[in-house]
Design a protein around this motif. Structure first.
Motif, PDB file in Angstrom:
ATOM      1  N   GLY A  23       7.783  -8.359   0.074  1.00 12.43           N
ATOM      2  CA  GLY A  23       7.078  -7.488   1.067  1.00 12.43           C
ATOM      3  C   GLY A  23       6.646  -6.366   0.552  1.00 12.43           C
ATOM      4  O   GLY A  23       5.537  -5.844   0.620  1.00 12.43           O
ATOM      5  N   GLY A  24       7.528  -5.511  -0.410  1.00 12.13           N
ATOM      6  CA  GLY A  24       7.088  -4.325  -0.920  1.00 12.13           C
ATOM      7  C   GLY A  24       5.861  -4.458  -2.026  1.00 12.13           C
ATOM      8  O   GLY A  24       5.183  -3.552  -1.943  1.00 12.13           O
ATOM      9  N   ILE A  25       5.941  -5.596  -2.684  1.00 14.20           N
ATOM     10  CA  ILE A  25       4.876  -5.839  -3.739  1.00 14.20           C
ATOM     11  C   ILE A  25       3.578  -5.972  -2.715  1.00 14.20           C
ATOM     12  O   ILE A  25       2.417  -5.666  -3.111  1.00 14.20           O
ATOM     13  N   ALA A  26       3.679  -6.785  -1.614  1.00 11.54           N
ATOM     14  CA  ALA A  26       2.574  -6.948  -0.881  1.00 11.54           C
ATOM     15  C   ALA A  26       1.994  -5.660  -0.506  1.00 11.54           C
ATOM     16  O   ALA A  26       0.870  -5.476  -0.330  1.00 11.54           O
ATOM     17  N   ILE A  27       2.948  -4.873   0.113  1.00 12.78           N
ATOM     18  CA  ILE A  27       2.373  -3.618   0.583  1.00 12.78           C
ATOM     19  C   ILE A  27       1.855  -2.560  -0.357  1.00 12.78           C
ATOM     20  O   ILE A  27       0.791  -1.855  -0.110  1.00 12.78           O
ATOM     21  N   LEU A  28       2.299  -2.534  -1.650  1.00  9.85           N
ATOM     22  CA  LEU A  28       1.995  -1.931  -2.728  1.00  9.85           C
ATOM     23  C   LEU A  28       0.446  -2.164  -3.223  1.00  9.85           C
ATOM     24  O   LEU A  28      -0.422  -1.775  -3.306  1.00  9.85           O
ATOM     25  N   GLY A  29       0.290  -3.744  -2.825  1.00 11.36           N
ATOM     26  CA  GLY A  29      -1.112  -4.321  -3.192  1.00 11.36           C
ATOM     27  C   GLY A  29      -2.325  -3.946  -2.195  1.00 11.36           C
ATOM     28  O   GLY A  29      -3.297  -3.380  -2.535  1.00 11.36           O
ATOM     29  N   LEU A  30      -1.824  -3.609  -0.733  1.00  9.64           N
ATOM     30  CA  LEU A  30      -2.607  -3.197   0.125  1.00  9.64           C
ATOM     31  C   LEU A  30      -2.800  -1.771  -0.117  1.00  9.64           C
ATOM     32  O   LEU A  30      -4.028  -1.485   0.018  1.00  9.64           O
ATOM     33  N   GLY A  31      -2.023  -1.082  -0.602  1.00  6.98           N
ATOM     34  CA  GLY A  31      -1.994   0.485  -0.737  1.00  6.98           C
ATOM     35  C   GLY A  31      -3.208   0.627  -2.001  1.00  6.98           C
ATOM     36  O   GLY A  31      -3.893   1.648  -2.102  1.00  6.98           O
ATOM     37  N   MET A  32      -2.945  -0.278  -3.086  1.00  2.87           N
ATOM     38  CA  MET A  32      -3.927  -0.237  -4.124  1.00  2.87           C
ATOM     39  C   MET A  32      -5.398  -0.428  -3.702  1.00  2.87           C
ATOM     40  O   MET A  32      -6.243   0.136  -4.051  1.00  2.87           O
ATOM     41  N   PHE A  33      -5.481  -1.344  -2.686  1.00  3.04           N
ATOM     42  CA  PHE A  33      -6.669  -1.865  -2.347  1.00  3.04           C
ATOM     43  C   PHE A  33      -7.253  -0.759  -1.417  1.00  3.04           C
ATOM     44  O   PHE A  33      -8.561  -0.305  -1.585  1.00  3.04           O
ATOM     45  N   ALA A  34      -6.513  -0.106  -0.487  1.00  3.58           N
ATOM     46  CA  ALA A  34      -6.968   0.925   0.378  1.00  3.58           C
ATOM     47  C   ALA A  34      -7.323   2.092  -0.400  1.00  3.58           C
ATOM     48  O   ALA A  34      -8.181   2.819   0.072  1.00  3.58           O
ATOM     49  N   SER A  35      -6.838   2.324  -1.665  1.00  2.00           N
ATOM     50  CA  SER A  35      -6.977   3.521  -2.313  1.00  2.00           C
ATOM     51  C   SER A  35      -8.589   3.486  -3.054  1.00  2.00           C
ATOM     52  O   SER A  35      -9.077   4.724  -3.297  1.00  2.00           O
ATOM     53  N   PHE A  36      -9.277   2.500  -2.908  1.00  2.22           N
ATOM     54  CA  PHE A  36     -10.558   2.390  -3.303  1.00  2.22           C
ATOM     55  C   PHE A  36     -11.776   2.751  -1.918  1.00  2.22           C
ATOM     56  O   PHE A  36     -12.760   2.763  -2.196  1.00  2.22           O
ATOM     57  N   GLN A  37     -11.000   2.819  -1.003  1.00  2.00           N
ATOM     58  CA  GLN A  37     -11.547   3.368   0.232  1.00  2.00           C
ATOM     59  C   GLN A  37     -11.591   4.644   0.781  1.00  2.00           C
ATOM     60  O   GLN A  37     -10.320   4.903   1.342  1.00  2.00           O
ATOM     61  N   PRO A  38     -12.327   5.681   0.554  1.00  2.00           N
ATOM     62  CA  PRO A  38     -11.983   6.942   0.756  1.00  2.00           C
ATOM     63  C   PRO A  38     -11.466   7.339   1.954  1.00  2.00           C
ATOM     64  O   PRO A  38     -10.563   7.974   2.323  1.00  2.00           O
ATOM     65  N   LYS A  39     -11.905   6.661   3.288  1.00  2.00           N
ATOM     66  CA  LYS A  39     -11.677   6.920   4.525  1.00  2.00           C
ATOM     67  C   LYS A  39     -10.068   6.313   4.887  1.00  2.00           C
ATOM     68  O   LYS A  39      -9.619   6.523   5.931  1.00  2.00           O
ATOM     69  N   TYR A  40      -9.542   5.536   4.048  1.00  4.09           N
ATOM     70  CA  TYR A  40      -8.125   5.098   3.930  1.00  4.09           C
ATOM     71  C   TYR A  40      -7.257   5.388   3.351  1.00  4.09           C
ATOM     72  O   TYR A  40      -6.356   4.838   2.762  1.00  4.09           O
ATOM     73  N   VAL A  41      -7.426   6.704   2.403  1.00  7.22           N
ATOM     74  CA  VAL A  41      -6.660   7.334   1.505  1.00  7.22           C
ATOM     75  C   VAL A  41      -5.164   7.534   2.158  1.00  7.22           C
ATOM     76  O   VAL A  41      -4.339   7.144   1.573  1.00  7.22           O
ATOM     77  N   TRP A  42      -5.277   8.003   3.251  1.00  7.81           N
ATOM     78  CA  TRP A  42      -3.874   8.128   4.029  1.00  7.81           C
ATOM     79  C   TRP A  42      -2.947   6.888   4.200  1.00  7.81           C
ATOM     80  O   TRP A  42      -1.903   6.798   3.844  1.00  7.81           O
ATOM     81  N   VAL A  43      -3.949   5.657   4.498  1.00  4.34           N
ATOM     82  CA  VAL A  43      -3.111   4.448   4.522  1.00  4.34           C
ATOM     83  C   VAL A  43      -2.719   4.074   3.020  1.00  4.34           C
ATOM     84  O   VAL A  43      -1.519   3.461   3.158  1.00  4.34           O
ATOM     85  N   SER A  44      -3.363   4.289   1.868  1.00  2.00           N
ATOM     86  CA  SER A  44      -2.821   4.044   0.548  1.00  2.00           C
ATOM     87  C   SER A  44      -1.582   4.678   0.344  1.00  2.00           C
ATOM     88  O   SER A  44      -0.589   4.301  -0.313  1.00  2.00           O
ATOM     89  N   LEU A  45      -1.770   6.258   0.726  1.00  2.00           N
ATOM     90  CA  LEU A  45      -0.328   6.890   0.553  1.00  2.00           C
ATOM     91  C   LEU A  45       0.636   6.385   1.182  1.00  2.00           C
ATOM     92  O   LEU A  45       1.873   6.061   0.534  1.00  2.00           O
ATOM     93  N   VAL A  46       0.581   5.901   2.204  1.00  3.21           N
ATOM     94  CA  VAL A  46       1.860   5.539   3.116  1.00  3.21           C
ATOM     95  C   VAL A  46       2.105   4.174   2.468  1.00  3.21           C
ATOM     96  O   VAL A  46       3.589   3.835   2.469  1.00  3.21           O
ATOM     97  N   ALA A  47       1.092   3.248   2.212  1.00  4.92           N
ATOM     98  CA  ALA A  47       1.550   2.025   1.793  1.00  4.92           C
ATOM     99  C   ALA A  47       2.295   2.011   0.282  1.00  4.92           C
ATOM    100  O   ALA A  47       3.200   1.219   0.247  1.00  4.92           O
ATOM    101  N   LEU A  48       1.672   2.919  -0.222  1.00  2.00           N
ATOM    102  CA  LEU A  48       2.406   3.070  -1.708  1.00  2.00           C
ATOM    103  C   LEU A  48       3.808   3.589  -1.635  1.00  2.00           C
ATOM    104  O   LEU A  48       4.914   2.880  -2.366  1.00  2.00           O
ATOM    105  N   VAL A  49       4.116   4.555  -0.779  1.00  2.00           N
ATOM    106  CA  VAL A  49       5.361   4.953  -0.586  1.00  2.00           C
ATOM    107  C   VAL A  49       6.503   4.002  -0.020  1.00  2.00           C
ATOM    108  O   VAL A  49       7.397   3.628  -0.424  1.00  2.00           O
ATOM    109  N   ALA A  50       5.796   3.468   1.333  1.00  2.00           N
ATOM    110  CA  ALA A  50       6.548   2.226   1.655  1.00  2.00           C
ATOM    111  C   ALA A  50       6.951   1.244   1.067  1.00  2.00           C
ATOM    112  O   ALA A  50       7.800   0.474   0.879  1.00  2.00           O
ATOM    113  N   GLY A  51       5.623   0.612   0.276  1.00  2.00           N
ATOM    114  CA  GLY A  51       6.049  -0.470  -0.637  1.00  2.00           C
ATOM    115  C   GLY A  51       6.795  -0.310  -1.756  1.00  2.00           C
ATOM    116  O   GLY A  51       7.680  -1.236  -2.143  1.00  2.00           O
TER     117      GLY A  51
END
Length: 235
Positions: A23-51
């Motif tokens: 699950g952590g790896i999956a969330i990290l993948g989501l965070g990495m994907f979100a990091s390419f979308q400027p409007k979802y930067v906050w999602v990326s940060l949360v996902a990277l930490v939580a993952g």
């Protein structure tokens, strides 16, 4: 030597470790994907930490319950050679490891660190390394093994008194470092500090206590067996 292990708890926490890691790896993948979308930067940060935290916590459980050999198996191996009057209980009583013997009752507290570790009295120090820093979330912290060992022994003793008020047995604490790469420097420890190679020697020497009376030994073993059966029923 006889061994009673709470296999149900081990399997349950091993599965949890696997699911948490994935699950952590999956969330990290989501965070990495979100990091390419400027409007979802906050999602990326949360996902990277939580993952990261979830994956490391999963790895921690896998290291304790899912690897081979597991810590309880390492402790068991360190005690091989004793006869059937010695009975090790792993994750089956109110403390992680209890060893019932004719010469005394012991509560073992384990540590899984490698590298240079020193203890003077009750003061612990471990040498910093980059590898240890990277594994900080997946390994148990050093903490204060002396305090933990004393607390475990006291907890086991108090539990016995609540079940067998006439018992006079007091659990003796000991700390076991299970990683063979641990380099221990021990000076006047408040609680015995051992590596796996020294456990049997200590039990036969300095750790040897007063013999437990036969009737009390049987009462303790019956209590321990009954408790272990409740938490890990056969079949």
């Amino acid at each position: 030597m006889r061994v009673t292990t709470n296999t149900k708890l081990i399997k349950r926490r091993s599965r949890f470790g696997t699911y948490a890691s994935l699950g952590g790896i999956a969330i990290l993948g989501l965070g990495m994907f979100a990091s390419f979308q400027p409007k979802y930067v906050w999602v990326s940060l949360v996902a990277l930490v939580a993952g990261f935290v979830l994956a490391q916590y999963g790895n921690y459980n896998l290291r304790r319950y899912g690897r081979s050999p597991r810590p309880d198996q390492i402790v068991e191996e360190s005690l091989k050679g004793f006869d059937d009057r010695y009975h090790l209980y792993a994750w089956s009583l109110p403390v992680p490891y209890a060893l019932l013997t004719p010469q005394g009752l012991y509560s073992f507290t384990t540590r899984d660190q490698a590298g240079q570790i020193s203890v003077n009295g009750a003061q612990w120090k471990s040498k910093f390394s980059l590898g240890r820093a990277l594994l900080a979330f997946s390994q148990e912290g050093m903490g204060n093994p002396t305090q933990e060992a004393q607390a475990n022994a006291a907890k086991l003793t108090e539990w016995i008194r609540s079940k067998l008020p006439e018992s006079t047995v007091t659990a003796q604490p000991a700390i076991i470092f299970i990683d063979p790469r641990a380099e221990l420097q021990v000076t006047d420890p408040v609680v015995p500090v051992l590596d796996t190679k020294g456990v049997k020697k200590w039990l036969r020497g300095g750790g040897k206590g007063e013999n437990i009376k036969a009737a009390e030994f049987r009462a303790l073993e019956a209590l321990f067996d009954e408790t272990a059966e409740k938490v890990n029923p056969a079949g």
